[in-house]
Design an enzyme around this catalytic site. Structure first.
Site, PDB file in Angstrom:
ATOM      1  N   THR A 113       0.841  -1.196   0.000  1.00 53.82           N
ATOM      2  CA  THR A 113       0.000   0.000   0.000  1.00 53.82           C
ATOM      3  C   THR A 113       0.876   1.246   0.000  1.00 53.82           C
ATOM      4  O   THR A 113       1.932   1.271   0.631  1.00 53.82           O
ATOM      5  CB  THR A 113      -0.902   0.004   1.245  1.00 53.82           C
ATOM      6  N   GLU A 118      -0.491  -5.156   6.095  1.00 55.18           N
ATOM      7  CA  GLU A 118       0.821  -5.297   5.462  1.00 55.18           C
ATOM      8  C   GLU A 118       1.657  -6.331   6.202  1.00 55.18           C
ATOM      9  O   GLU A 118       2.306  -7.185   5.588  1.00 55.18           O
ATOM     10  CB  GLU A 118       1.543  -3.948   5.438  1.00 55.18           C
ATOM     11  N   GLY A 169       2.720   4.623   7.285  1.00 56.21           N
ATOM     12  CA  GLY A 169       2.343   5.993   6.988  1.00 56.21           C
ATOM     13  C   GLY A 169       1.029   6.081   6.234  1.00 56.21           C
ATOM     14  O   GLY A 169       0.278   7.044   6.377  1.00 56.21           O
ATOM     15  N   GLY A 170       0.736   5.034   5.454  1.00 51.80           N
ATOM     16  CA  GLY A 170      -0.526   4.971   4.727  1.00 51.80           C
ATOM     17  C   GLY A 170      -1.650   4.327   5.505  1.00 51.80           C
ATOM     18  O   GLY A 170      -2.773   4.210   4.993  1.00 51.80           O
ATOM     19  N   ALA A 212       8.290   1.528   2.047  1.00 53.58           N
ATOM     20  CA  ALA A 212       8.637   1.737   3.453  1.00 53.58           C
ATOM     21  C   ALA A 212       8.746   3.232   3.705  1.00 53.58           C
ATOM     22  O   ALA A 212       9.041   4.012   2.801  1.00 53.58           O
ATOM     23  CB  ALA A 212       9.952   1.046   3.799  1.00 53.58           C
TER      24      ALA A 212
END
Length: 228
Positions: free
Chosen positions: A32, A107, A100-101, A87
Site C-alpha cells: 500500500t 501489510e 504511513g498509509g 517503506a
C-alpha cells in the site's frame, strides 16, 4: 531526478523483478502507498501471468481491480512467493518503519505469509537509525489513552492520527493509529516486541522481526539492489 521519478523508476524495477522471479500462475502480494501504486500500474502490463493478487488495503484492492487483477482473500491462499511494498524508513539490516498509509496490520500479515519481502523505496528512505519518521501504532479505540501512556513511558511522544477533514483517522480494520515521535530506534526487534505486548496494541509499524529480504532503492545513479 525528482522523488516521484525515483519512485516510478523503482516501481518498474520491481515489476521486472517479479516478472523474472515469480512463477507463472502464482499469487502476488501487493502493498500500500504511493510507490506500491506505481508498482501496481507497472505490473498490470503482464497481469495474466498471475493467478491473482493478495492486497494489504482496500485502496490497493481498488487499484488492482481497476487494472483487471483478480484480488484474492488471504484465507484462500496457501503461498505467496513475493510481497512487494514500500517503506517510510529502512535501515542497513532491512528493518523498516511502515504504516504511513495506515495499512500496517494488513501489510504485516501479508508479509508474514510471503516467502520474500521486496521493499521498494527512493533513496531518502534509507537511514542509519530509524525514528525520524513517527512510528505508527494501530490501537483498539478503547485502549487509546492507556496505550499512549505506555508509549510515553518508552520515551515516545504519541499523537492520535487525524484525517485532513479533522476527524479521527480509522484504519480498514476500524481501529485508530498513534503516531509516535521522539524514538531513537537502536534495537528495532526489541522495540517491536515490547510495543506489540502492550494490551490494546493491534500491531506496531516496525518490521524488524520480519524485515525485507530484498531492497530496490531508487537513486540518482539508478536502482540499487540489496539482498539481506
Amino acid at each position: 531526478m525528482t522523488q516521484d521519478e525515483l519512485k516510478a523508476l523503482v516501481a518498474q524495477a520491481a515489476a521486472d523483478y517479479v516478472k523474472q522471479e515469480v512463477p507463472e500462475g502464482a499469487v502476488l502480494g501487493v502493498g500500500t502507498g504511493s510507490t506500491a501504486n506505481l508498482f501496481i500500474d507497472a505490473v498490470a502490463a503482464f497481469k495474466e501471468r498471475f493467478a491473482g493478487a493478495v492486497s494489504s488495503s482496500e485502496a490497493s484492492t481498488r487499484r488492482l481491480q481497476q487494472h483487471g487483477f483478480k484480488v484474492l482473500d488471504l484465507n484462500e491462499v496457501d503461498e505467496i512467493p513475493v510481497y512487494v511494498d514500500g517503506a517510510d524508513e529502512i535501515d542497513a539490516s532491512g528493518a523498516m518503519i511502515k504504516g504511513g498509509g495506515g495499512a500496517l496490520t494488513r501489510e504485516k500479515i501479508v508479509a508474514s505469509v510471503a516467502k520474500r519481502f521486496v521493499c521498494i523505496a527512493d533513496g531518502s528512505k534509507l537511514v542509519q537509525t530509524m525514528g525520524t519518521f513517527p512510528l505508527p501504532v494501530e490501537v483498539i479505540p478503547m485502549a487509546r489513552a492507556a496505550v499512549a501512556r505506555k508509549l510515553q513511558a518508552l520515551g515516545g511522544q504519541p499523537r492520535l492520527r487525524m484525517t485532513k477533514e479533522g476527524g479521527i483517522y480509522k484504519t480498514d480494520n476500524g481501529n485508530v493509529i498513534l503516531d509516535v515521535a521522539g524514538l531513537k530506534i537502536d534495537d528495532p526487534r526489541g522495540l517491536e516486541q515490547a510495543v506489540n505486548q502492550v494490551p490494546g496494541v493491534v500491531t506496531v509499524g516496525l518490521f524488524a522481526l520480519r524485515g525485507a529480504d530484498v531492497l530496490l532503492l531508487g537513486t540518482g545513479d539508478g536502482v540499487q539492489r540489496t539482498d539481506y
